[in-house]
Motif scaffolding. Sequence first.
Motif, PDB file in Angstrom:
ATOM      1  N   PRO A 233      36.749   1.813  53.414  1.00  0.00           N
ATOM      2  CA  PRO A 233      36.120   3.102  52.738  1.00  0.00           C
ATOM      3  C   PRO A 233      35.370   4.055  53.833  1.00  0.00           C
ATOM      4  N   LEU A 234      35.453   5.236  53.725  1.00  0.00           N
ATOM      5  CA  LEU A 234      34.743   6.039  54.616  1.00  0.00           C
ATOM      6  C   LEU A 234      33.481   6.362  53.913  1.00  0.00           C
ATOM      7  N   SER A 235      32.458   7.178  54.689  1.00  0.00           N
ATOM      8  CA  SER A 235      31.279   7.724  53.914  1.00  0.00           C
ATOM      9  C   SER A 235      31.818   8.536  52.794  1.00  0.00           C
ATOM     10  N   ASN A 236      30.620   8.496  51.958  1.00  0.00           N
ATOM     11  CA  ASN A 236      30.920   9.510  50.912  1.00  0.00           C
ATOM     12  C   ASN A 236      31.214  11.043  51.070  1.00  0.00           C
ATOM     13  N   ASP A 237      30.285  11.538  52.216  1.00  0.00           N
ATOM     14  CA  ASP A 237      30.530  12.866  52.682  1.00  0.00           C
ATOM     15  C   ASP A 237      31.911  13.071  53.074  1.00  0.00           C
ATOM     16  N   LEU A 238      32.377  12.048  54.210  1.00  0.00           N
ATOM     17  CA  LEU A 238      33.656  12.332  54.771  1.00  0.00           C
ATOM     18  C   LEU A 238      34.856  12.010  53.658  1.00  0.00           C
ATOM     19  N   THR A 239      34.585  11.241  52.743  1.00  0.00           N
ATOM     20  CA  THR A 239      35.620  11.055  51.686  1.00  0.00           C
ATOM     21  C   THR A 239      35.636  12.315  50.803  1.00  0.00           C
ATOM     22  N   ASP A 240      34.701  12.973  50.361  1.00  0.00           N
ATOM     23  CA  ASP A 240      34.845  14.432  49.853  1.00  0.00           C
ATOM     24  C   ASP A 240      35.286  15.384  50.775  1.00  0.00           C
ATOM     25  N   ALA A 241      34.941  15.469  52.063  1.00  0.00           N
ATOM     26  CA  ALA A 241      35.614  16.451  52.917  1.00  0.00           C
ATOM     27  C   ALA A 241      37.022  16.357  53.162  1.00  0.00           C
ATOM     28  N   CYS A 242      37.559  14.908  52.982  1.00  0.00           N
ATOM     29  CA  CYS A 242      38.873  14.879  52.961  1.00  0.00           C
ATOM     30  C   CYS A 242      39.644  15.369  51.884  1.00  0.00           C
ATOM     31  N   ALA A 243      39.147  15.163  50.712  1.00  0.00           N
ATOM     32  CA  ALA A 243      39.434  15.709  49.431  1.00  0.00           C
ATOM     33  C   ALA A 243      39.697  17.225  49.586  1.00  0.00           C
ATOM     34  N   GLU A 244      38.682  17.871  49.975  1.00  0.00           N
ATOM     35  CA  GLU A 244      38.779  19.439  50.163  1.00  0.00           C
ATOM     36  C   GLU A 244      39.960  19.798  50.953  1.00  0.00           C
ATOM     37  N   TRP A 245      39.777  18.792  52.166  1.00  0.00           N
ATOM     38  CA  TRP A 245      41.003  19.229  53.179  1.00  0.00           C
ATOM     39  C   TRP A 245      42.511  18.834  52.574  1.00  0.00           C
TER      40      TRP A 245
END
Length: 257
Positions: A233-245
């Motif tokens: 898994p990626l970090s929570n911040d990067l996971t959230d960013a990928c969801a936005e992207w």
Amino acid sequence: MSNSFRHPEILEIARREGKVTVDDLAERFGVTLQTIRRDLTDLAENGRLQRVHGGAVLPSGTTNIGYEDRRALNTDAKGRIARTCAARIPGNASVFLNIGTSTEAVARELLHHQDLMVVTNNMNVANILVANRDCEIVVTGGHLRRSDGGLVGNLAAETIRQFKFDFAVIGCSALDEDGDLLDFDIQEVGVSQTILRQSRTTFLVADHSKFGRKAPARIASLASLDVFFTDAPLSNDLTDACAEWGTEIVVADTQDS
């Protein structure tokens, strides 16, 4: 066990797995977390490792580690990632595979796909896919990088511009915490950017050892990719960013066989 005996073993684990964690090393060696933190600090101060949250990774710099060393790192994880990625590639498709040990693993998983056209700037990928008689292989040409069989430079990029691929599968040397894909060779970066522009669907294959590493040249952001295949898994911040992207993250199942 004294630190003089632990240090070589810690380095060997880092070379084999790409990363070491404080918790895992403390359990392996039967010592306290504080003792392992001191070991990692000593190794980092000597330039042997680079500290990251919870552990350490192989040191980053302006040059990559040796190709054969990279090939030996995280082979099981690369195999799982490759199988998961290849399952998303149908027959009767055009595919670009670029330079790297992870993309070579994908090539091995495409040996039984039918009616493929694979274009590559990776001599190793071409040699792997020769065994698939249902695969048409196009090699870009370009400046041969003997260290890893990669073809880079303007000629490689010019060849790529003649195509529009259904799928591109690329790797990277490092993934920054803000989601930037990084590499060490500026010529390879230019080729990778061309690949992304000429592809309808873009896949990244990279195992967890690339997380938090650093390299000097930027390829692109995860925001410009469709799917990221990895093994952790990626970090929570990067996971959230990928969801936005709108970038899908696929973590290969550890039970995959």
